[in-house]
Design a protein around this motif. Structure first.
Motif, PDB file in Angstrom:
ATOM      1  N   LEU A  16       0.815  -1.209   0.000  1.00 14.07           N
ATOM      2  CA  LEU A  16       0.000   0.000   0.000  1.00 14.07           C
ATOM      3  C   LEU A  16       0.855   1.268   0.000  1.00 14.07           C
ATOM      4  CD1 LEU A  16      -2.868  -1.051   2.444  1.00 14.07           C
ATOM      5  CD2 LEU A  16      -2.994  -0.773  -0.037  1.00 14.07           C
ATOM      6  N   MET A  17       1.949   1.258   0.717  1.00 12.06           N
ATOM      7  CA  MET A  17       2.816   2.438   0.715  1.00 12.06           C
ATOM      8  C   MET A  17       3.467   2.640  -0.656  1.00 12.06           C
ATOM      9  SD  MET A  17       4.561   2.403   4.515  1.00 12.06           S
ATOM     10  CE  MET A  17       5.200   4.058   4.283  1.00 12.06           C
ATOM     11  N   PRO A  73      -9.475  -9.062  -2.113  1.00  8.22           N
ATOM     12  CA  PRO A  73      -9.871  -7.842  -2.825  1.00  8.22           C
ATOM     13  C   PRO A  73     -10.371  -6.754  -1.897  1.00  8.22           C
ATOM     14  CG  PRO A  73     -11.601  -9.479  -2.998  1.00  8.22           C
ATOM     15  CD  PRO A  73     -10.460 -10.153  -2.287  1.00  8.22           C
ATOM     16  N   PRO A  74     -10.358  -5.522  -2.364  1.00  4.77           N
ATOM     17  CA  PRO A  74     -10.901  -4.409  -1.568  1.00  4.77           C
ATOM     18  C   PRO A  74     -12.408  -4.293  -1.744  1.00  4.77           C
ATOM     19  CG  PRO A  74      -9.968  -3.562  -3.584  1.00  4.77           C
ATOM     20  CD  PRO A  74      -9.732  -5.049  -3.610  1.00  4.77           C
ATOM     21  N   SER A  75     -12.998  -3.466  -0.914  1.00  4.15           N
ATOM     22  CA  SER A  75     -14.410  -3.096  -1.052  1.00  4.15           C
ATOM     23  C   SER A  75     -14.487  -1.673  -1.586  1.00  4.15           C
ATOM     24  CB  SER A  75     -15.133  -3.199   0.296  1.00  4.15           C
ATOM     25  OG  SER A  75     -15.114  -4.524   0.779  1.00  4.15           O
ATOM     26  N   ILE A 109      -4.737  -0.857  -6.971  1.00  2.00           N
ATOM     27  CA  ILE A 109      -5.737   0.204  -6.858  1.00  2.00           C
ATOM     28  C   ILE A 109      -5.853   0.963  -8.174  1.00  2.00           C
ATOM     29  CG2 ILE A 109      -6.265   2.366  -5.660  1.00  2.00           C
ATOM     30  CD1 ILE A 109      -5.026   1.180  -3.165  1.00  2.00           C
ATOM     31  N   ARG A 110      -4.736   1.129  -8.879  1.00  2.00           N
ATOM     32  CA  ARG A 110      -4.799   1.771 -10.187  1.00  2.00           C
ATOM     33  C   ARG A 110      -5.675   0.956 -11.141  1.00  2.00           C
ATOM     34  NH1 ARG A 110      -0.717   4.958 -12.708  1.00  2.00           N
ATOM     35  NH2 ARG A 110       0.797   4.181 -11.189  1.00  2.00           N
ATOM     36  N   THR A 111      -5.506  -0.367 -11.097  1.00  4.11           N
ATOM     37  CA  THR A 111      -6.339  -1.233 -11.935  1.00  4.11           C
ATOM     38  C   THR A 111      -7.814  -1.081 -11.577  1.00  4.11           C
ATOM     39  OG1 THR A 111      -4.500  -2.807 -11.970  1.00  4.11           O
ATOM     40  CG2 THR A 111      -6.619  -3.588 -12.751  1.00  4.11           C
ATOM     41  N   ALA A 112      -8.099  -1.027 -10.281  1.00  2.70           N
ATOM     42  CA  ALA A 112      -9.490  -0.890  -9.848  1.00  2.70           C
ATOM     43  C   ALA A 112     -10.088   0.436 -10.316  1.00  2.70           C
ATOM     44  CB  ALA A 112      -9.572  -1.007  -8.328  1.00  2.70           C
ATOM     45  N   LEU A 113      -9.313   1.513 -10.280  1.00  6.20           N
ATOM     46  CA  LEU A 113      -9.833   2.816 -10.709  1.00  6.20           C
ATOM     47  C   LEU A 113     -10.169   2.802 -12.198  1.00  6.20           C
ATOM     48  CD1 LEU A 113      -7.371   5.179  -8.794  1.00  6.20           C
ATOM     49  CD2 LEU A 113      -9.698   4.528  -8.139  1.00  6.20           C
TER      50      LEU A 113
END
Length: 328
Positions: A16-17, A73-75, A109-113
Motif C-alpha cells: 500500500l505504501m 480484494p478491496p471493497s 488500486i490503479r487497476t481498480a480505478l
C-alpha cells in the motif's frame, strides 16, 4: 507518521505504501490516496468515461482494503450520486470483495480505478449496488457531480483531477492497468451472463461447462456405485458367467450318471487356477456331499449284497451239513 503507526514488514503495508507513492500525483482521469490516519482506507476520484452518459462528471468514492491485501480484494463504495452505482453501498464487481474468487493479487488500486471507469457505461442487471438510471438522469448527475466535496478528506471534484488536454499521452502504467481492466470487464460480463442463466435466461458457456463437469462426475460416481452394488448383490451371476455354458437341451433331461460324467468333463477342461467366486465355492461345496453320499451308498449296497450272499451261502451250507448228519 505512517511509518511509525504500521509494521513496515507487513506485505500489505509495503504494498500500500508503494502504491500510495505511485498514485501521489493526480492524473486527468483518476486519483487516489489513503487517509492520513488510516492506510487501509483510500479515497479516490474518477472522471466519467467520454462519449457516455457520464461524460463531464467527476465521481468520488472510498476503497476499504483488508489486512490480507493484495491476496484479498478491496471493497469499493461510491459517495457521489451517479446513476450507475448506489451511494454508500459496497458495489458488486469482479474486483470487489463480493467476488474474492475472481480477484488476482497482480491487480492494484490503479487497476481498480480504471476498471470502475470502464464499468460505468455497462448495464447494472440487478447486481448488488448497481443502478440503471435513464441517460437523461445520468447526464444531469454528471453535471451536478462537479459541486461535490468530500467531508472526510476535504477533496473537491472541481480540483480533484487535472484538466483534460487534447495532447495528453497515457503513461505505461496506464496502458498496463487498462489491459488488466479489460480482463476484469470480460470476467464481469461472464459472471453477469451466468447470473442471468441461473435466473431463467440463456445458459452461458462457463455455467454449461460447470454443469457438464458436475454431471459427468455424478454419472461416474453413479456408475461406480452401481457396479459395486451389482458385484455385492449378484455374486452368483458372476459365477455363472465364469462357468462354461451347458449344452442346449441337456439341463434337466440328463440322468445323474450323465450329469456326473459332464461334471467330470468340465472339471478336466477347466484350469486348476481358476478364480473361486463365493457362489461357485458354495455350489462346489454343495455338490461334494451329494457325490460323497452317492459313492457311500454304492459301497453300502455292495457290502450289504456281499453280506447277504454270505448269509445265504452259510444257510445253504448249514442246511446241507444238517441233512448229512441226519442221514447218518
Amino acid at each position: 507518521m505512517m511509518e511509525n503507526k504500521y509494521n513496515l514488514k507487513s506485505p500489505a503495508v509495503k504494498r500500500l505504501m508503494k502504491e500510495a507513492a505511485e498514485l501521489r500525483d493526480p492524473t486527468e482521469h483518476y486519483h487516489a490516496q489513503p487517509l492520513e490516519d488510516n492506510l487501509f482506507e483510500w479515497h479516490f476520484s474518477v472522471r466519467g468515461p467520454p462519449d457516455s452518459d457520464f461524460d463531464g462528471g467527476v465521481y468520488h468514492g472510498r476503497i476499504v482494503l483488508p489486512p490480507e491485501y493484495p491476496m484479498k480484494p478491496p471493497s469499493i463504495i461510491l459517495l457521489t450520486p451517479n446513476g450507475r452505482f448506489e451511494v454508500g453501498k459496497k458495489i458488486c464487481l469482479s474486483i470487489s470483495g463480493h467476488h474474492p474468487e475472481t480477484w488476482q493479487p497482480s491487480w492494484s488500486i490503479r487497476t481498480a480505478l480504471i476498471a470502475i471507469i470502464g464499468f460505468m457505461p455497462t448495464k447494472g442487471e440487478g447486481a448488488i449496488g448497481s443502478l440503471d438510471y435513464t441517460p437523461e438522469e445520468r447526464r444531469a448527475l454528471a453535471k451536478k457531480s462537479q459541486d461535490f466535496c468530500c467531508e472526510a478528506c476535504g477533496c473537491s471534484m472541481r480540483s480533484a483531477l487535472l484538466a483534460l488536454s487534447p495532447n495528453s499521452n497515457p503513461t505505461p502504467e496506464d496502458h498496463k492497468a487498462k489491459e488488466l481492466a479489460q480482463q476484469i470487464n470480460f470476467k464481469a460480463e461472464s459472471s453477469s451472463s451466468r447470473q442471468a442463466s441461473e435466473s431463467g435466461g440463456a445458459e452461458s458457456e462457463p455455467s454449461t461447462l460447470s454443469q457438464g463437469e458436475s454431471s459427468t462426475s455424478g454419472s461416474q460416481e453413479d456408475a461406480d456405485g452401481l457396479q459395486a452394488e451389482q458385484a455385492e448383490a449378484s455374486p452368483a451371476a458372476a459365477a455363472d458367467e465364469a462357468r462354461p455354458a451347458p449344452a442346449p437341451g441337456s439341463s434337466r433331461s440328463l440322468s445323474p450318471r450323465q450329469r456326473r460324467a459332464q461334471q467330470r468333463q468340465r472339471d478336466g477342461r477347466e484350469p486348476a487356477s481358476r478364480p473361486t467366486f463365493p457362489a461357485f465355492a458354495a455350489a462346489a461345496a454343495a455338490h461334494q456331499p451329494r457325490d460323497g453320499s452317492h459313492a457311500g451308498s454304492t459301497v453300502l449296497i455292495v457290502v450289504l449284497t456281499l453280506a447277504l450272499a454270505a448269509l445265504i451261502f452259510r444257510r445253504i451250507y448249514l442246511a446241507h451239513e444238517y441233512k448229512f448228519d441226519y442221514e447218518l
